[in-house]
Design a protein around this motif. Sequence first.
Motif, PDB file in Angstrom:
ATOM      1  N   MET A   1       0.830  -1.212   0.000  1.00 43.65           N
ATOM      2  CA  MET A   1       0.000   0.000   0.000  1.00 43.65           C
ATOM      3  C   MET A   1       0.867   1.266   0.000  1.00 43.65           C
ATOM      4  O   MET A   1       1.891   1.318   0.662  1.00 43.65           O
ATOM      5  CB  MET A   1      -0.867  -0.003   1.264  1.00 43.65           C
ATOM      6  N   THR A   3       1.822   4.772   1.156  1.00 41.11           N
ATOM      7  CA  THR A   3       1.540   5.545   2.379  1.00 41.11           C
ATOM      8  C   THR A   3       1.892   7.025   2.226  1.00 41.11           C
ATOM      9  O   THR A   3       1.649   7.809   3.125  1.00 41.11           O
ATOM     10  CB  THR A   3       2.313   4.979   3.587  1.00 41.11           C
ATOM     11  N   THR A 168      -8.214  10.366  -2.335  1.00 33.59           N
ATOM     12  CA  THR A 168      -7.159   9.363  -2.090  1.00 33.59           C
ATOM     13  C   THR A 168      -7.754   8.101  -1.452  1.00 33.59           C
ATOM     14  O   THR A 168      -7.271   6.997  -1.701  1.00 33.59           O
ATOM     15  CB  THR A 168      -6.001   9.906  -1.211  1.00 33.59           C
ATOM     16  N   GLU A 169      -8.828   8.272  -0.669  1.00 39.12           N
ATOM     17  CA  GLU A 169      -9.497   7.080  -0.113  1.00 39.12           C
ATOM     18  C   GLU A 169     -10.136   6.261  -1.239  1.00 39.12           C
ATOM     19  O   GLU A 169     -10.015   5.037  -1.278  1.00 39.12           O
ATOM     20  CB  GLU A 169     -10.553   7.495   0.920  1.00 39.12           C
ATOM     21  N   ALA A 172      -7.431   4.485  -3.055  1.00 37.95           N
ATOM     22  CA  ALA A 172      -6.921   3.323  -2.300  1.00 37.95           C
ATOM     23  C   ALA A 172      -7.899   2.150  -2.405  1.00 37.95           C
ATOM     24  O   ALA A 172      -7.479   0.990  -2.547  1.00 37.95           O
ATOM     25  CB  ALA A 172      -6.698   3.710  -0.842  1.00 37.95           C
ATOM     26  N   LYS A 176      -6.605  -1.694  -4.200  1.00 34.43           N
ATOM     27  CA  LYS A 176      -6.253  -2.586  -3.072  1.00 34.43           C
ATOM     28  C   LYS A 176      -5.453  -3.774  -3.557  1.00 34.43           C
ATOM     29  O   LYS A 176      -5.656  -4.245  -4.653  1.00 34.43           O
ATOM     30  CB  LYS A 176      -7.530  -3.087  -2.425  1.00 34.43           C
TER      31      LYS A 176
END
Length: 176
Positions: A1, A3, A168-169, A172, A176
Amino acid sequence: MKTNIALIGFMGAGKSAVGAALAEKLGKQFIETDALIEKKAGQPVPVIFEEKGEIAFREIEIEVIKEVAGKDNQVIACGGGVVLNRINVDRLKLKAVVVWLAVTPAAVLRRTGLDGEARPVLKQVKNLDELRGLIKFRQPLYALAADIRIDTSRLSIQATVEQIIQMTEEYADKHK
Ligand code: S3P
């Protein structure tokens, strides 16, 4: 992921102000590449341009991006010209979602006042038409680098931060 969040975009897009507020809200470390370049060179950015020239500045920028891109959990406010060297973008993208804060030439003019002393690249820009030309030249490079684009011309810092968090959420979730 991934960060890190890397903020790219033209001078006056709000990368530093937005980046600081975003980092605070997300509990990430806030990094400004220009500040790290100044630390490394021991000189302010305009003096580096004046005494060593733009090529030397870009070389230090590449070194700084290399160091920063390998770390985690940061909001990285990049200098406006970071996309001019593809190696920077490739390195940033390893651990960062890249967010392009886009701005209209009018907003850049309003926010920077075309101050060539503080921002040496603006020394070459005499009027709104030349500013449009420079932004147009950079636009495809920002577009190529970006995972997310937000037009900040009419957005407050807080509103931009909220949009970045939401987008950005979503990014993401999709990656995944
Ligand atoms: C530059 C933008 C500046 C700084 C340098 C060159 C550019 O950063 O890195 O003056 O080429 O667009 P900001 O975008 O933070 O002003």
